[in-house]
Design a protein around this motif. Structure first.
Motif, short mmCIF file in Angstrom:
data_model
loop_
_atom_site.label_atom_id
_atom_site.label_comp_id
_atom_site.label_asym_id
_atom_site.label_seq_id
_atom_site.Cartn_x
_atom_site.Cartn_y
_atom_site.Cartn_z
N ILE A 1 1.09 -1.59 0.10
CA ILE A 1 -0.33 0.20 0.25
C ILE A 1 1.11 1.06 -0.32
N ASN A 2 1.70 1.17 0.63
CA ASN A 2 2.59 2.32 0.96
C ASN A 2 3.56 2.59 -0.57
N ALA A 3 3.49 1.60 -1.31
CA ALA A 3 4.04 1.46 -2.64
C ALA A 3 3.43 2.31 -3.64
N ILE A 4 2.32 1.77 -3.60
CA ILE A 4 0.93 2.37 -4.30
C ILE A 4 0.74 3.60 -4.27
N ARG A 5 0.39 4.43 -3.08
CA ARG A 5 0.31 5.46 -2.59
C ARG A 5 1.65 6.86 -3.72
N ASN A 6 2.59 5.53 -2.78
CA ASN A 6 4.26 6.69 -3.57
C ASN A 6 4.25 7.04 -5.26
N ALA A 7 3.92 5.79 -5.41
CA ALA A 7 3.80 6.00 -6.77
C ALA A 7 3.12 6.78 -7.53
N ALA A 8 1.85 6.46 -6.96
CA ALA A 8 0.57 7.59 -7.13
C ALA A 8 0.71 8.26 -7.31
N ILE A 9 1.16 9.55 -5.89
CA ILE A 9 1.89 10.46 -5.86
C ILE A 9 2.78 11.17 -7.06
N GLU A 10 3.67 10.26 -7.49
CA GLU A 10 5.60 10.24 -8.30
C GLU A 10 4.40 10.48 -9.58
N PHE A 11 3.35 9.57 -10.14
CA PHE A 11 2.71 10.01 -11.03
C PHE A 11 1.87 11.37 -10.82
N CYS A 12 1.26 11.55 -10.19
CA CYS A 12 0.43 12.01 -10.44
C CYS A 12 1.56 14.70 -10.29
N GLU A 13 2.71 13.66 -10.24
CA GLU A 13 4.07 15.31 -10.29
C GLU A 13 4.29 14.63 -11.15
N ARG A 14 4.46 14.29 -11.75
CA ARG A 14 4.95 13.54 -13.32
C ARG A 14 4.07 13.66 -13.88
N THR A 15 3.02 14.07 -14.47
CA THR A 15 1.76 13.18 -15.12
C THR A 15 0.89 15.16 -15.24
N ARG A 16 0.99 15.82 -13.78
CA ARG A 16 0.08 16.38 -14.37
C ARG A 16 -1.89 16.21 -14.45
N ALA A 17 -2.16 14.99 -14.21
CA ALA A 17 -3.59 14.25 -14.60
C ALA A 17 -4.26 14.35 -14.25
N TYR A 18 -3.95 15.15 -12.14
CA TYR A 18 -5.20 14.75 -11.35
C TYR A 18 -5.60 16.47 -11.21
N ARG A 19 -6.42 16.99 -12.13
CA ARG A 19 -6.83 18.58 -12.11
C ARG A 19 -8.72 18.78 -11.61
N ALA A 20 -8.17 19.87 -11.36
CA ALA A 20 -9.44 20.38 -10.67
C ALA A 20 -9.27 22.00 -10.40
N ASP A 21 -10.58 22.47 -10.52
CA ASP A 21 -11.33 24.26 -10.73
C ASP A 21 -11.08 23.95 -8.87
N LEU A 22 -10.25 24.47 -8.50
CA LEU A 22 -11.02 25.13 -6.97
C LEU A 22 -12.39 26.47 -6.33
N THR A 23 -12.12 26.48 -5.22
CA THR A 23 -13.47 27.13 -4.64
C THR A 23 -12.78 28.87 -5.64
N PRO A 24 -13.78 29.77 -5.53
CA PRO A 24 -12.69 31.41 -5.71
C PRO A 24 -12.27 31.58 -4.37
N ILE A 25 -11.19 32.18 -4.83
CA ILE A 25 -11.36 33.17 -3.60
C ILE A 25 -11.08 34.63 -3.48
N THR A 26 -11.89 35.01 -1.87
CA THR A 26 -11.70 36.04 -2.46
C THR A 26 -10.70 37.59 -2.06
N ILE A 27 -10.29 38.43 -2.71
CA ILE A 27 -8.94 39.26 -2.51
C ILE A 27 -9.64 40.17 -1.60
N THR A 28 -8.60 40.03 -0.43
CA THR A 28 -8.89 41.45 0.34
C THR A 28 -7.15 42.07 0.64
N ALA A 29 -7.71 43.50 1.25
CA ALA A 29 -6.30 44.29 0.68
C ALA A 29 -5.74 43.71 2.39
N THR A 30 -3.89 44.31 2.02
CA THR A 30 -3.57 44.06 2.43
C THR A 30 -2.93 42.85 2.65
#
Length: 215
Positions: A26-55
């Protein structure tokens, strides 16, 4: 979308690492999944919009799936203006040493100090009506128990090869098989390269072409 447990990879992995304990696999699978996502950028998503505040220049990413972090900001849009994602070294060249504190009305860039926060540059002098919309590449955390179902369904074999390479090439284990491990390492390399190209193109075959206009 629901997450698939890393346990789902075990039949694919343990068939060639027969004597490997499941927690190690399981640890090897997790680490392989992390490396896969880092190298391919295949896991993509739109995030919740952020309000920009002064300072305030730094904001926590919002709306991420459970047990994920942001590997990279791919696109950033404020209202109808695109902000350029750049690294701290590039900002240092542009602004010199004070880039973290420089204030201004025009926001031009975003950067990441870490995997959980985004920073806008320059530091805003006013609260903005428009929100910051982010499109990002995600990856599982190191304590994640699974991965998004779409990533599992589309890339199960590639990630499993990455896990098998990690396990089979461990030194002096009951399941060590250097030759087979090297084969799976090569398959992981090929798979990541192919998926990285596909991530950039999306699931379309046609190219954007100009269309003649007749009047």
């Amino acid at each position: 979308m629901a997450a698939v447990s890393f346990d789902a990879f075990l039949p694919e992995v343990l068939v060639e690492a027969l004597l490997c304990p499941e927690p190690v696999a399981i640890n090897a699978i997790r680490n392989a999944a992390i490396e896969f996502c880092e190298r391919t950028r295949a896991y993509r998503a739109d995030l919740t919009p952020i309000t920009i505040t002064a300072t305030v220049a730094t904001y926590a990413f919002a709306g991420m799936p459970t047990d994920t972090v942001v590997h990279e900001v791919l696109e950033a849009v404020l209202g109808d203006q695109e902000l350029l994602p750049v690294g701290p070294d590039d900002l240092r060249e542009l602004y010199a040493a004070d880039w973290r504190t420089k204030t201004g009305e025009a926001l031009l860039y975003v950067t990441q100090d870490d995997e959980r926060n985004v920073r806008v540059v320059e530091v805003p002098t006013a609260t903005l009506a428009d929100t910051l919309r982010l499109y990002v590449a995600l990856k599982p955390t190191h304590n994640a128990t699974g991965i998004e179902e779409r990533i599992y369904q589309e890339n199960k074999t590639i990630i499993a090869s990455g896990a098998k390479a990690r396990l089979l090439m461990q030194y002096k284990q009951p399941y060590t098989n250097m030759q087979l491990g090297a084969y799976h390492a090569e398959q992981f390399e090929i798979g990541c390269g192919s998926r990285s190209i596909r991530s950039g193109k999306g699931l379309v075959r046609t190219r954007l072409r100009s269309r003649p206009v007749f009047r």
